[in-house]
Design a protein around this motif. Structure first.
Motif, PDB file in Angstrom:
ATOM      1  N   ALA A  58       0.822  -1.162   0.000  1.00 17.22           N
ATOM      2  CA  ALA A  58       0.000   0.000   0.000  1.00 17.22           C
ATOM      3  C   ALA A  58       0.889   1.257   0.000  1.00 17.22           C
ATOM      4  O   ALA A  58       2.077   1.198   0.290  1.00 17.22           O
ATOM      5  CB  ALA A  58      -0.866  -0.016   1.259  1.00 17.22           C
ATOM      6  N   SER A  64       7.666   4.314  -0.862  1.00 22.07           N
ATOM      7  CA  SER A  64       7.912   3.244  -1.837  1.00 22.07           C
ATOM      8  C   SER A  64       7.366   3.656  -3.211  1.00 22.07           C
ATOM      9  O   SER A  64       8.018   3.421  -4.237  1.00 22.07           O
ATOM     10  CB  SER A  64       7.271   1.934  -1.371  1.00 22.07           C
ATOM     11  N   ASP A  83      -4.305   2.451  -1.038  1.00 22.47           N
ATOM     12  CA  ASP A  83      -4.232   2.349   0.425  1.00 22.47           C
ATOM     13  C   ASP A  83      -5.614   2.649   0.986  1.00 22.47           C
ATOM     14  O   ASP A  83      -6.345   3.472   0.428  1.00 22.47           O
ATOM     15  CB  ASP A  83      -3.197   3.338   0.994  1.00 22.47           C
TER      16      ASP A  83
HETATM   17  C1  LIG Z   1       3.739  -0.252   6.122  1.00 22.06           C
HETATM   18  S1  LIG Z   1       2.531   0.796   5.455  1.00 22.06           S
HETATM   19  C2  LIG Z   1       3.024   0.982   3.757  1.00 22.06           C
HETATM   20  C3  LIG Z   1       4.300   1.749   3.599  1.00 22.06           C
HETATM   21  C4  LIG Z   1       4.675   2.113   2.180  1.00 22.06           C
HETATM   22  N1  LIG Z   1       4.705   0.955   1.301  1.00 22.06           N
HETATM   23  C5  LIG Z   1       6.043   2.784   2.161  1.00 22.06           C
HETATM   24  O1  LIG Z   1       7.049   2.107   2.214  1.00 22.06           O
HETATM   25  O2  LIG Z   1       6.115   3.998   2.127  1.00 22.06           O
HETATM   26  C6  LIG Z   1       1.157  -0.279   5.360  1.00 22.06           C
HETATM   27  C7  LIG Z   1      -0.086   0.393   4.786  1.00 22.06           C
HETATM   28  O3  LIG Z   1      -1.019  -0.648   4.446  1.00 22.06           O
HETATM   29  C8  LIG Z   1      -2.306  -0.102   4.520  1.00 22.06           C
HETATM   30  N2  LIG Z   1      -3.261  -1.229   4.533  1.00 22.06           N
HETATM   31  C9  LIG Z   1      -3.342  -2.219   5.435  1.00 22.06           C
HETATM   32  N3  LIG Z   1      -4.295  -3.107   5.108  1.00 22.06           N
HETATM   33  C10 LIG Z   1      -4.828  -2.670   3.937  1.00 22.06           C
HETATM   34  C11 LIG Z   1      -5.843  -3.171   3.056  1.00 22.06           C
HETATM   35  N4  LIG Z   1      -6.488  -4.322   3.298  1.00 22.06           N
HETATM   36  N5  LIG Z   1      -6.127  -2.462   1.947  1.00 22.06           N
HETATM   37  C12 LIG Z   1      -5.458  -1.319   1.654  1.00 22.06           C
HETATM   38  N6  LIG Z   1      -4.491  -0.800   2.439  1.00 22.06           N
HETATM   39  C13 LIG Z   1      -4.166  -1.473   3.557  1.00 22.06           C
HETATM   40  C14 LIG Z   1      -2.253   0.716   5.792  1.00 22.06           C
HETATM   41  O4  LIG Z   1      -3.262   1.714   5.811  1.00 22.06           O
HETATM   42  C15 LIG Z   1      -0.829   1.306   5.745  1.00 22.06           C
HETATM   43  O5  LIG Z   1      -0.833   2.622   5.230  1.00 22.06           O
END
Ligand SMILES: C[S@@+](CC[C@H](N)C(=O)[O-])C[C@H]1O[C@@H](n2cnc3c(N)ncnc32)[C@H](O)[C@@H]1O
Length: 225
Positions: A58, A64, A83
């Motif tokens: 996400a 990322s 996200d």
């Molecule tokens: C670790 S963060 C992502 C960080 C990002 N990839 C970066 O490195 O900058 C995890 C994200 O997953 C999202 N998320 C979790 N479960 C989700 C789902 N089922 N559908 C969409 N987004 C989801 C959360 O809201 C959160 O913003």
């Protein structure tokens, strides 16, 4: 650069004493981003393999996505990043696949990601959408006219039951020559490993970064960095 965007918050290190640590938004405790070395690996994978159609679960707040988007600018490709902003909404990272909560309006993470993308002039190569995986995935990919994918990055809900849902939602949309990356590999369960094997993802590398970033590859792709 994030301070110059003037959107009321900026990027900062989770641990201010470590130059290598993840980032967070200055007004939020969660979510956390990839580390810089991990973001660089995603950039290199896309650029070195000349990939053109990416999907990310996400966004977080775009660290990322920006790395992948910069590579797509060079290959002429495009990234769809989605996200639900569930961590921003809840204020913590503990939830599961049954939570299904979406922050509507303009989440801070969405604002940061779209503002950075515009400032870095990669907005033609990045689409940011708000939705819950897997329910909204097909809708978003159809809207963005991405009927095949050659790069997928899975970094959403960090538990095996969610990872298999994320992976299943894209597995039939993949080009044969394709790379799938996972962050926090410990969350990839046996169901996901079985699916990867069934779909012939036989190349594998663990880049041994702090949070464990791995790639699976199929066909004519080189996942070594
Ligand atoms: C670790 S963060 C992502 C960080 C990002 N990839 C970066 O490195 O900058 C995890 C994200 O997953 C999202 N998320 C979790 N479960 C989700 C789902 N089922 N559908 C969409 N987004 C989801 C959360 O809201 C959160 O913003």
């Amino acid at each position: 650069m994030s301070k110059q965007l003037n959107i009321g918050f900026h990027l900062m290190r989770v641990d201010e004493n470590s130059l290598q640590d993840s980032l967070r938004l200055s007004n939020r405790l969660y979510p956390w981003s990839l580390r810089e070395n991990e973001a660089n690996i995603l950039y290199s994978l896309v650029k070195n393999n000349n990939l053109t159609s990416g999907f990310e679960i996400a966004t977080g707040f775009g660290v990322s996505s920006i790395s992948i988007g910069k590579a797509f600018k060079e290959t002429g490709g495009r990234l769809s990043s989605m996200d639900a902003y569930v961590e921003e909404l809840l204020g913590y990272g503990l939830y599961d696949h049954t939570t299904h909560k979406i922050k509507t309006g303009t989440p801070d993470g969405y604002l940061m990601a779209t503002s950075m993308s515009k400032a870095l002039e990669i907005d033609k190569h990045t689409n940011f959408d708000i939705g819950w995986s897997p329910n909204d995935t097909s809708l978003i990919l159809d809207k963005n006219e991405q009927d095949f994918l050659d790069f997928v990055f899975i970094d959403g809900g960090h538990y095996p039951q969610q990872v298999i849902l994320d992976l299943s939602s894209v597995i039939d949309k993949l080009a044969y020559d394709c790379i799938i990356c996972f962050h926090d590999y410990g969350c990839v369960g046996q169901d996901s490993l079985n699916l990867l094997s069934k779909y012939r993802f036989t190349k594998f590398i663990d880049y041994k970064t702090g949070f464990s970033l791995v790639s699976y590859g199929r066909g004519h792709v080189n996942i070594e960095i």
